[in-house]
Write an enzyme that holds these catalytic residues in place. Sequence first.
Site: not given
Length: 250
Positions: A9, A11, A95, A97, A165, A171, A210
């Site tokens: 991904n 992003k 996701h 985010e 996730e 991250g 991660s």
Amino acid sequence: MARQLIAGNWKMNGIGMHLAELRAMVTRLPPGSDERAEIVICPPASLLDRSRAVAGEMMALGGQDCHAKERGAYTGDISAQMLADAGASFVILGHSERRQAHAESDETVAAKARAALSAGLKPIICVGESAVERDGGIAVDVVLSQLKGSIPGGADAERLTIAYEPVWAIGTGKTATVNDIGEMHAAIRQALVSRLGPNGKQVRILYGGSVNPSNAQEILALSEVGGALVGGASLKAEQFLSIIAASHTL
Ligand code: PGA
């Protein structure tokens, strides 16, 4: 055992010059890699078309989001059909985010997944708990409730992928323990089987958050882990290739 799915991904990272990294991945992939793992890169939508030309036969492409409608007055959005037209065969949906920054609800994610399936795409539906929810002991409940609300009715199990996730692992360099991943993936599997019947056993459940060359092998070896959704480490050919290689040693 089904092939693992290793998805990158990107992003909101990457302009034309970064296709060199994709080219490096493709040229350095050992022959036959695609027989042992399904490899997907999800670049920004602006790079999909150009990535298609670089990705070749061994790598599939995916979008990072799509709208629930096929077309219309939705400025700035992109439809599942447009992603497919630009060369994508997968799309990441829900996701964290997007759930956070765009207030996407489970219902929105389910509607997008329905649109993706009807455009012929394979949705990768993301679920995951926050740090507060994990600390409060409700991680499994939160994730199962997201899962229930985010899978559209009548979804074709063969084209469905789930990505667990944990939000706090994305991250941050922190990963869930193998015990926690094992527990969560087993709970997700059970929920998929009760929802989709025996076909629920075929749905791949990825871990994301991660994942890197040093932890990939241990994570990918867990019995209910069907692959990885990789953010940061998918931007560097060397790191992504070694995660793919870790899936091959299983
Ligand atoms: P990360 O991102 O690997 O950089 O933690 C994973 C993701 O957001 O899918």
